[in-house]
Design a protein around this motif. Structure first.
Motif, PDB file in Angstrom:
ATOM      1  N   THR A 132      -7.864  -0.529  -5.131  1.00 27.29           N
ATOM      2  CA  THR A 132      -7.993   0.871  -4.686  1.00 27.29           C
ATOM      3  C   THR A 132      -8.786   1.709  -5.663  1.00 27.29           C
ATOM      4  O   THR A 132      -9.626   2.511  -5.272  1.00 27.29           O
ATOM      5  CB  THR A 132      -6.582   1.483  -4.499  1.00 27.29           C
ATOM      6  OG1 THR A 132      -5.837   0.676  -3.598  1.00 27.29           O
ATOM      7  CG2 THR A 132      -6.670   2.898  -3.950  1.00 27.29           C
TER       8      THR A 132
ATOM      9  N   ASN B 187       0.309   4.246  -2.635  1.00 22.67           N
ATOM     10  CA  ASN B 187       0.097   5.638  -2.239  1.00 22.67           C
ATOM     11  C   ASN B 187       1.037   6.587  -2.980  1.00 22.67           C
ATOM     12  O   ASN B 187       0.638   7.682  -3.391  1.00 22.67           O
ATOM     13  CB  ASN B 187       0.286   5.784  -0.730  1.00 22.67           C
ATOM     14  CG  ASN B 187      -0.825   5.127   0.057  1.00 22.67           C
ATOM     15  OD1 ASN B 187      -1.941   4.992  -0.444  1.00 22.67           O
ATOM     16  ND2 ASN B 187      -0.537   4.722   1.278  1.00 22.67           N
TER      17      ASN B 187
ATOM     18  N   SER C  65       0.826  -1.212   0.000  1.00 21.03           N
ATOM     19  CA  SER C  65       0.000   0.000   0.000  1.00 21.03           C
ATOM     20  C   SER C  65       0.858   1.261   0.000  1.00 21.03           C
ATOM     21  O   SER C  65       0.440   2.311  -0.494  1.00 21.03           O
ATOM     22  CB  SER C  65      -0.924   0.005   1.223  1.00 21.03           C
ATOM     23  OG  SER C  65      -0.179  -0.082   2.425  1.00 21.03           O
ATOM     24  N   TRP C  66       2.077   1.158   0.547  1.00 27.48           N
ATOM     25  CA  TRP C  66       2.984   2.320   0.537  1.00 27.48           C
ATOM     26  C   TRP C  66       3.326   2.694  -0.903  1.00 27.48           C
ATOM     27  O   TRP C  66       3.286   3.867  -1.278  1.00 27.48           O
ATOM     28  CB  TRP C  66       4.254   1.998   1.332  1.00 27.48           C
ATOM     29  CG  TRP C  66       5.157   3.176   1.538  1.00 27.48           C
ATOM     30  CD1 TRP C  66       5.112   4.071   2.565  1.00 27.48           C
ATOM     31  CD2 TRP C  66       6.231   3.591   0.694  1.00 27.48           C
ATOM     32  NE1 TRP C  66       6.087   5.027   2.411  1.00 27.48           N
ATOM     33  CE2 TRP C  66       6.789   4.758   1.267  1.00 27.48           C
ATOM     34  CE3 TRP C  66       6.783   3.115  -0.497  1.00 27.48           C
ATOM     35  CZ2 TRP C  66       7.863   5.432   0.708  1.00 27.48           C
ATOM     36  CZ3 TRP C  66       7.852   3.793  -1.063  1.00 27.48           C
ATOM     37  CH2 TRP C  66       8.382   4.934  -0.463  1.00 27.48           C
TER      38      TRP C  66
ATOM     39  N   GLN D 289      -0.268   6.991  -6.470  1.00 28.47           N
ATOM     40  CA  GLN D 289      -1.441   7.863  -6.458  1.00 28.47           C
ATOM     41  C   GLN D 289      -1.049   9.334  -6.325  1.00 28.47           C
ATOM     42  O   GLN D 289      -1.625  10.209  -6.982  1.00 28.47           O
ATOM     43  CB  GLN D 289      -2.375   7.469  -5.312  1.00 28.47           C
ATOM     44  CG  GLN D 289      -3.188   6.220  -5.586  1.00 28.47           C
ATOM     45  CD  GLN D 289      -4.132   5.911  -4.441  1.00 28.47           C
ATOM     46  OE1 GLN D 289      -3.749   5.923  -3.276  1.00 28.47           O
ATOM     47  NE2 GLN D 289      -5.387   5.640  -4.775  1.00 28.47           N
ATOM     48  N   GLN D 290      -0.067   9.614  -5.470  1.00 29.13           N
ATOM     49  CA  GLN D 290       0.382  10.996  -5.282  1.00 29.13           C
ATOM     50  C   GLN D 290       0.989  11.559  -6.568  1.00 29.13           C
ATOM     51  O   GLN D 290       0.720  12.707  -6.952  1.00 29.13           O
ATOM     52  CB  GLN D 290       1.403  11.077  -4.135  1.00 29.13           C
ATOM     53  CG  GLN D 290       0.793  10.852  -2.763  1.00 29.13           C
ATOM     54  CD  GLN D 290       1.847  10.828  -1.671  1.00 29.13           C
ATOM     55  OE1 GLN D 290       3.046  10.900  -1.937  1.00 29.13           O
ATOM     56  NE2 GLN D 290       1.407  10.737  -0.432  1.00 29.13           N
TER      57      GLN D 290
END
Length: 469
Positions: A466, A398, A394-395, A401-402
């Protein structure tokens, strides 16, 4: 008989003295009694209170003395014999009694004999198998100097102290060649004890004075301007001195940030990166800096932890020390190109160890500069490191996504995702080709191929999950 006569004479004189004391005491009492009888009102009450107060038997600093003190009457040799019997902690406590005693102790610890006995120690493993007693000795020594030089101006007290230590070769850069010498560790404990609680201005003076006595800046310049790995011994000496004396003794980040900033800020960006690698870069088994290791092969997870921790310390409070986001990106880019651009897996692991803020800053800056393909490949290696080192996927999601949200148009976002998918395929193909060249000997690459396929599936599972929420 003469001896007996002398004893009788002494006893007679003692009896006479007692009688005289008795008479004087009687006179004083009578006089005070008369004064009290003649007093009326508040004065009578005040006299009674004074009479009931206990007699002062201890002379404090504020009262002073009109005549010479006990220490003035002692021969200097006897005083030194007394101090020789005391431990460093006991002498340090004694130095706080009065200014006069502090002066006597300063004279005592300034003697050549005391220096040879107390400051000069054996720091080599063969002569001193246990390191802890020596370190404790220098902690107590730091407390002694801290207390007995308390009333001296900072510049003078530093000059007094460092002039003693600069005479010992083991405390100086490039003077001791014995492996395992503990002098730098002892010096670091001494210095930390001495300056604990000092403000930043005084700490600046400490650094300036230390540089003057050790020629730290001149020696650093000669090392960081040379080609990496050429001055092997000097690099290790600089690393040991700076780490043991200035950086590692401090547990709190603000103190470490202060000293690391002092070491880095005199130099340009390229030299700062060079110095950071010398201070915190990975070491080979023989104790030599692994300059080429970060370029040629993927290192173990713990090898880059020191460098990542240094970056975290340096930018823990950037607004306080003037470390901007642009400066963070620049110094990380320079560092990961020393001596040449790093192996991508090492770069990915380094960014992951630095944390989310540094990782996003580096990846976003590269993407804004138009290096989308490079960012995509680096993200694939970040995903690979997450799978290898046991970090949550998940890191990595993320981070993607950023970066995805950073692009303003739908075309740019699609372009980024397309590059990301192509990078997965390209790196998988490159890994397979390297295995095919020498199938029997390249078992590590063969294993990497399987890990890459597994992390590919795991990443896309998480990523699609996600997006579909």
């Amino acid at each position: 008989m003469p001896h007996t006569r002398g004893l009788l004479g002494n006893s007679r004189r003692s009896a006479k003295c007692r009688r005289v004391d008795k008479v004087v005491s009687s006179l004083v009492t009578t006089t005070m009694g008369k004064r009290t009888c003649r007093s009326y009102g508040p004065q009578t009450q005040q006299a009674r209170l004074l009479k009931n107060q206990p007699v002062r038997t201890v002379m404090t600093r504020s009262h002073g003395t009109s005549g010479p003190s006990f220490f003035h009457r002692l021969p200097i040799e006897v005083l030194h014999m007394i101090l020789d019997r005391l431990s460093l902690l006991e002498i340090s406590v004694l130095s706080m009694v009065s200014k006069e005693i502090t002066k006597h102790i300063l004279d005592y610890i300034s003697s050549q004999k005391w220096r040879n006995k107390t400051i000069i120690q054996s720091f080599h493993p063969s002569a001193c198998p246990e390191q802890k007693p020596i370190v404790e000795h220098y902690r107590h020594l730091g407390l002694l100097y801290k207390r007995c030089t308390l009333l001296i101006p900072t510049k003078d007290r530093l000059k007094l102290i460092f002039s003693k230590f600069s005479q010992i070769p083991c405390f100086m850069l490039e003077q001791c060649l014995v492996p395992g010498c503990t002098a730098f560790v002892s010096f670091g404990v001494f210095l930390k004890t001495l300056i604990a609680g000092w403000d930043e201005l005084e700490s600046h003076r400490v650094f300036s004075c230390l540089c003057d006595f050790t020629n730290l800046m001149q020696k650093t310049e000669g090392i960081i301007t040379a080609k990496p790995g050429v001055k092997v011994h000097q690099e290790l000496q600089l690393r040991l001195f700076c780490r043991c004396v200035l950086l590692d003794p401090w547990v709190n980040q603000p103190e470490r940030q202060f000293w690391l900033t002092q070491l880095l800020k005199p130099w340009p960006m390229v030299s700062q990166a060079h110095l950071l690698f010398i201070l915190y870069g990975p070491l080979q088994p023989g104790g030599i800096l692994g300059w080429q290791d970060v370029v040629d092969r993927a290192l173990t997870p713990g090898s880059l932890w020191g460098l990542a921790q240094a970056i975290s310390i340096l930018f823990s409070k950037p607004e306080v020390k003037g470390w901007t986001t642009h400066l963070m990106f620049s110094i990380v880019m320079e560092l990961t190109a020393v001596p040449e651009p790093w192996h991508l897996e090492n770069l990915a692991r380094f960014l992951l160890l630095c944390g989310n803020n540094v990782s996003y800053t580096v990846l976003a800056s590269k993407a804004l500069f138009g290096h989308v393909a490079e960012v995509s490949r680096l993200i694939i290696y970040i995903i690979l490191v997450c799978e290898k080192d046991g970090y949550q996927m998940s890191w990595a999601v993320n981070i993607v996504q950023q970066i995805f949200k950073m692009f303003s148009t739908a075309t740019e976002r699609f372009f980024f995702i397309q590059h990301l998918e192509n990078s997965f395929s390209q790196i998988t193909r490159e890994t397979f080709e390297s295995i095919a060249e020498d199938w029997a000997e390249d078992r590590e690459s063969f294993q990497t191929l399987f890990v890459l396929l597994e992390c590919n599936a795991r990443f896309h599972t998480k990523f699609l999950h996600t997006l579909l929420k």
